[in-house]
Scaffold this motif. Sequence first.
Motif, PDB file in Angstrom:
ATOM      1  N   ARG A 142      -3.181   0.063  -7.950  1.00  0.00           N
ATOM      2  CA  ARG A 142      -3.202   1.460  -7.516  1.00  0.00           C
ATOM      3  C   ARG A 142      -3.498   1.609  -6.023  1.00  0.00           C
ATOM      4  NH1 ARG A 142      -6.530   5.051 -11.779  1.00  0.00           N
ATOM      5  NH2 ARG A 142      -6.799   6.177  -9.814  1.00  0.00           N
ATOM      6  N   HIS A 143      -4.125   0.591  -5.427  1.00  0.00           N
ATOM      7  CA  HIS A 143      -4.444   0.609  -3.988  1.00  0.00           C
ATOM      8  C   HIS A 143      -5.394   1.748  -3.609  1.00  0.00           C
ATOM      9  CE1 HIS A 143      -1.503  -2.429  -2.333  1.00  0.00           C
ATOM     10  NE2 HIS A 143      -1.105  -2.308  -3.597  1.00  0.00           N
ATOM     11  N   ASP A 144      -6.311   2.098  -4.504  1.00  0.00           N
ATOM     12  CA  ASP A 144      -7.344   3.069  -4.151  1.00  0.00           C
ATOM     13  C   ASP A 144      -8.336   2.408  -3.204  1.00  0.00           C
ATOM     14  OD1 ASP A 144      -6.226   4.998  -5.783  1.00  0.00           O
ATOM     15  OD2 ASP A 144      -7.431   4.429  -7.520  1.00  0.00           O
ATOM     16  N   VAL A 145      -8.854   3.184  -2.258  1.00  0.00           N
ATOM     17  CA  VAL A 145      -9.748   2.642  -1.236  1.00  0.00           C
ATOM     18  C   VAL A 145     -11.006   3.497  -1.151  1.00  0.00           C
ATOM     19  CG1 VAL A 145     -10.016   2.047   1.197  1.00  0.00           C
ATOM     20  CG2 VAL A 145      -7.776   1.836   0.103  1.00  0.00           C
ATOM     21  N   LYS A 146     -12.156   2.847  -1.249  1.00  0.00           N
ATOM     22  CA  LYS A 146     -13.426   3.556  -1.063  1.00  0.00           C
ATOM     23  C   LYS A 146     -14.514   2.541  -0.758  1.00  0.00           C
ATOM     24  CE  LYS A 146     -16.378   7.120  -3.118  1.00  0.00           C
ATOM     25  NZ  LYS A 146     -17.631   6.563  -2.590  1.00  0.00           N
ATOM     26  N   ALA A 147     -15.151   2.694   0.384  1.00  0.00           N
ATOM     27  CA  ALA A 147     -16.233   1.797   0.747  1.00  0.00           C
ATOM     28  C   ALA A 147     -17.485   2.135  -0.056  1.00  0.00           C
ATOM     29  CB  ALA A 147     -16.527   1.897   2.240  1.00  0.00           C
ATOM     30  N   LYS A 148     -18.376   1.162  -0.219  1.00  0.00           N
ATOM     31  CA  LYS A 148     -19.641   1.391  -0.914  1.00  0.00           C
ATOM     32  C   LYS A 148     -20.515   2.283  -0.040  1.00  0.00           C
ATOM     33  CE  LYS A 148     -21.388  -2.052  -3.213  1.00  0.00           C
ATOM     34  NZ  LYS A 148     -21.351  -1.520  -4.582  1.00  0.00           N
ATOM     35  N   SER A 149     -21.131   3.292  -0.619  1.00  0.00           N
ATOM     36  CA  SER A 149     -21.948   4.194   0.182  1.00  0.00           C
ATOM     37  C   SER A 149     -23.242   4.518  -0.557  1.00  0.00           C
ATOM     38  CB  SER A 149     -21.164   5.465   0.521  1.00  0.00           C
ATOM     39  OG  SER A 149     -20.668   6.070  -0.668  1.00  0.00           O
ATOM     40  N   PHE A 193       0.828  -1.203   0.000  1.00  0.00           N
ATOM     41  CA  PHE A 193       0.000   0.000   0.000  1.00  0.00           C
ATOM     42  C   PHE A 193       0.867   1.259   0.000  1.00  0.00           C
ATOM     43  CE2 PHE A 193      -2.288   3.269   2.519  1.00  0.00           C
ATOM     44  CZ  PHE A 193      -3.331   3.512   1.637  1.00  0.00           C
ATOM     45  N   LEU A 194       1.852   1.311   0.880  1.00  0.00           N
ATOM     46  CA  LEU A 194       2.725   2.486   0.953  1.00  0.00           C
ATOM     47  C   LEU A 194       3.471   2.696  -0.358  1.00  0.00           C
ATOM     48  CD1 LEU A 194       4.216   2.062   4.539  1.00  0.00           C
ATOM     49  CD2 LEU A 194       2.510   3.744   3.802  1.00  0.00           C
ATOM     50  N   ARG A 195       3.964   1.609  -0.929  1.00  0.00           N
ATOM     51  CA  ARG A 195       4.730   1.711  -2.168  1.00  0.00           C
ATOM     52  C   ARG A 195       3.855   2.242  -3.310  1.00  0.00           C
ATOM     53  NH1 ARG A 195       5.736  -3.141  -2.396  1.00  0.00           N
ATOM     54  NH2 ARG A 195       7.432  -3.016  -0.882  1.00  0.00           N
ATOM     55  N   ALA A 196       2.638   1.722  -3.410  1.00  0.00           N
ATOM     56  CA  ALA A 196       1.751   2.155  -4.485  1.00  0.00           C
ATOM     57  C   ALA A 196       1.398   3.628  -4.346  1.00  0.00           C
ATOM     58  CB  ALA A 196       0.472   1.307  -4.481  1.00  0.00           C
ATOM     59  N   ARG A 197       1.127   4.063  -3.121  1.00  0.00           N
ATOM     60  CA  ARG A 197       0.766   5.465  -2.914  1.00  0.00           C
ATOM     61  C   ARG A 197       1.964   6.387  -3.125  1.00  0.00           C
ATOM     62  NH1 ARG A 197      -4.267   6.997  -1.413  1.00  0.00           N
ATOM     63  NH2 ARG A 197      -5.701   5.328  -1.992  1.00  0.00           N
ATOM     64  N   ARG A 198       3.137   5.936  -2.744  1.00  0.00           N
ATOM     65  CA  ARG A 198       4.353   6.727  -2.974  1.00  0.00           C
ATOM     66  C   ARG A 198       4.615   6.870  -4.465  1.00  0.00           C
ATOM     67  NH1 ARG A 198       9.344   4.841  -3.913  1.00  0.00           N
ATOM     68  NH2 ARG A 198       8.922   2.774  -3.040  1.00  0.00           N
ATOM     69  N   GLU A 199       4.477   5.779  -5.197  1.00  0.00           N
ATOM     70  CA  GLU A 199       4.758   5.810  -6.630  1.00  0.00           C
ATOM     71  C   GLU A 199       3.692   6.588  -7.407  1.00  0.00           C
ATOM     72  OE1 GLU A 199       5.155   1.725  -7.700  1.00  0.00           O
ATOM     73  OE2 GLU A 199       7.179   1.531  -6.846  1.00  0.00           O
ATOM     74  N   GLY A 200       2.525   6.795  -6.791  1.00  0.00           N
ATOM     75  CA  GLY A 200       1.468   7.534  -7.463  1.00  0.00           C
ATOM     76  C   GLY A 200       1.562   9.037  -7.303  1.00  0.00           C
ATOM     77  N   LEU A 201       2.546   9.516  -6.537  1.00  0.00           N
ATOM     78  CA  LEU A 201       2.731  10.949  -6.322  1.00  0.00           C
ATOM     79  C   LEU A 201       3.930  11.469  -7.105  1.00  0.00           C
ATOM     80  CD1 LEU A 201       2.177  11.281  -2.459  1.00  0.00           C
ATOM     81  CD2 LEU A 201       0.668  12.151  -4.256  1.00  0.00           C
TER      82      LEU A 201
END
Length: 281
Positions: A210-217, A10-18
Amino acid sequence: MSTGSPLGDFLRARREGLKPQDVGLPEYGRRRVPGLRREEVAMLAGVSADYYIRLEQGRENSPSSQVLEAVAGALRLDEEAFDHLYRLCHAAERHRPDREQGEVGAQLQQLMDGWEHTPAFIIGPALDILAGNSVATALHMGFDRFDNLARMVFVDPAGREFYQEWERAAHSCVAELRAAYGYDPFSARIAEVVEELSEGSEEFVGLWGRHDVKAKSQEGKHLKHPQLGDLHIRFSAFTVNGAPHQQLVVYQAEPASPTATAFERLRAMATAPKYAGSGRL
């Protein structure tokens, strides 16, 4: 899935996405790594580079809340992504052997069956459809199987026609699966779904990484039924008391709208309630 730790991935994906400019850093010359360097994240978070590297490599298992908040700020995580980060950090101590998804309670099934004008169904953490009323079954009649939302979006050919905003549906589906993964990174069922979808869809592989996170709402959807045509619906998702690993999903139409009229026709097309059972791909 991955050979690394869930937290490190998760950390790696978010770091690489910035990009450096995303966090106010100058960018000089050619960079040999995508996104930010580990040392840059460490600097932004106010921790040592060695400490952050250990964290990303899964060798630091007990970061403090202050460190997590600092890392989340450095990586520009929103609230849902920060909660996901926190859960991943404490996943090992929370881990229990996989529980059976369990059957949907008879009272809940009866409730759904009583909604004659409203498609409703129950999903599990891996987006398996555990039960659905007859209107929900009729709504999804164009699919090969009404069994798993992720499979229906990415693998079933009907998915791209049914979900008129397919890319949005795909992003949402993967982000919801990621959110469930954060609660139980050791789930055998989630691992099974991810493996099978990875084999069947390159687009899923890209989005999962990409490790995007969003719960169903709650939001709107544009669907296209093979017989009824365009449907513009609102939907809500509710956690089931007594079965927090299950969610009740309810679709609604605006009163006196063309979709409401279509739902009346859908009701007439509906057969007896049909339940998905195991929900396996």
